[in-house]
Design an enzyme around this catalytic site. Sequence first.
Site, PDB file in Angstrom:
ATOM      1  N   CYS A 134       0.835  -1.211   0.000  1.00  0.00           N
ATOM      2  CA  CYS A 134       0.000   0.000   0.000  1.00  0.00           C
ATOM      3  C   CYS A 134       0.863   1.252   0.000  1.00  0.00           C
ATOM      4  O   CYS A 134       1.429   1.624   1.035  1.00  0.00           O
ATOM      5  CB  CYS A 134      -0.935  -0.019   1.215  1.00  0.00           C
ATOM      6  SG  CYS A 134      -1.922   1.479   1.350  1.00  0.00           S
ATOM      7  N   CYS A 137      -0.348   4.083   2.299  1.00  0.00           N
ATOM      8  CA  CYS A 137      -0.103   3.836   3.729  1.00  0.00           C
ATOM      9  C   CYS A 137       1.374   4.035   4.073  1.00  0.00           C
ATOM     10  O   CYS A 137       1.701   4.595   5.117  1.00  0.00           O
ATOM     11  CB  CYS A 137      -0.449   2.405   4.130  1.00  0.00           C
ATOM     12  SG  CYS A 137      -1.935   1.735   3.413  1.00  0.00           S
ATOM     13  N   ASP A 138       2.255   3.547   3.229  1.00  0.00           N
ATOM     14  CA  ASP A 138       3.650   3.387   3.651  1.00  0.00           C
ATOM     15  C   ASP A 138       4.665   4.228   2.886  1.00  0.00           C
ATOM     16  O   ASP A 138       5.836   4.262   3.272  1.00  0.00           O
ATOM     17  CB  ASP A 138       4.052   1.904   3.528  1.00  0.00           C
ATOM     18  CG  ASP A 138       3.239   1.014   4.477  1.00  0.00           C
ATOM     19  OD1 ASP A 138       2.843   1.523   5.538  1.00  0.00           O
ATOM     20  OD2 ASP A 138       3.004  -0.156   4.144  1.00  0.00           O
TER      21      ASP A 138
END
Length: 318
Positions: A134, A137-138
């Site tokens: 992701c 997200c990261d």
Amino acid sequence: MAHHRVMILGTGPAGLTAAIYAARANLVPFVVEGNEPGGQLTLTTEVENFPGFPDGILGPNLMENLRAQAARFGAHFQEGWVTRVDLSRQPFTVTVNENDTHEADAVIISTGASAKLLEIPGESEMIGHGVSTCATCDGFFFRNKRIVVVGGGDSAMEEATYLTRFASELTIVHRRSTLRASKVMQDRAHQDEKIRWALDCTPVSVRSENNQVRGLEVRDNKTGKTKIIETEGLFVSIGHRPNTEFLGGQLQLDPVGYILTNPRNSATSVKGVFACGDVMDPHYRQAVTAAGSGCRAAMDVEKYLEGAFVHDWSMALG
Ligand code: NAP
């Protein structure tokens, strides 16, 4: 056979938010935890984009908090996964772990989608230590670091283009010489000067040192030779698989297998069955959007159980 007013299948942000709302509506939801209790967020480390946590929160902790919040209001949890459902008559039946069958007046399906992995040596143990599925997200954790994105579809192009804002350099690895992505997404990636290409290269193994990713070993399909692309970050972007196989074709799905819902609410093609989160959302796939859709599903169930929910499936298809 145990009877419940509402069963919730799956405990990612969608299912747990539905559980909080249903529990606070005194529906005593019965929640089946699923294959991956807590969902995809338990596979990540820091979550920095969930509203309300200015310093971020660890994914597993966020999910524990949501679960505790639902339990506090009377949600019941059962470990295990759903192996079978019968949605053809009411009350519906849901079978957990092959032999534990429950009845429910309404069902909320929040079984999520699982990011596909390459399934090569060194990959799964480095999730959260350099391997991610992701970018939203990261990506932030890879500022000024080298990044490899694997995949040749729209998601890989989109994630790669997004990740160049963080990466010092970025390589897209794809197993064929032609991309699957749409032309517009390909063009955008090709125009990005930070992106390098390793086409016709098949990932072979993930190399790590001191519990951190250091490289991706790939095989050049033309020469058959392997080489290591050095990198600190590996984003696997080869698609998601919605967890809908257990439904056995009893709900209308899109061609990829995502549950179709009425765009105005969370109703599925079967009256009394509702869906929320990534299992019905191939597009946004964020914890906060999943949580929001879980809230909608619980509110719809509450109305449905009061006999006040209008099930208009024609609207979904029109
Ligand atoms: P996808 O279109 O199925 O592409 C997956 C890619 O991963 C393909 O290039 C595939 O290679 C590769 N792949 C699959 N398994 C692999 C493996 N084991 N090892 C190495 N490579 C592997 O999936 P997606 O990119 O996630 O897109 C899903 C859907 O969402 C598509 O309909 C897409 O158009 C849509 N989408 C749209 C947008 C947008 O318009 N903004 C953004 C994202 C996604 P092959 O090509 O060789 O099969």
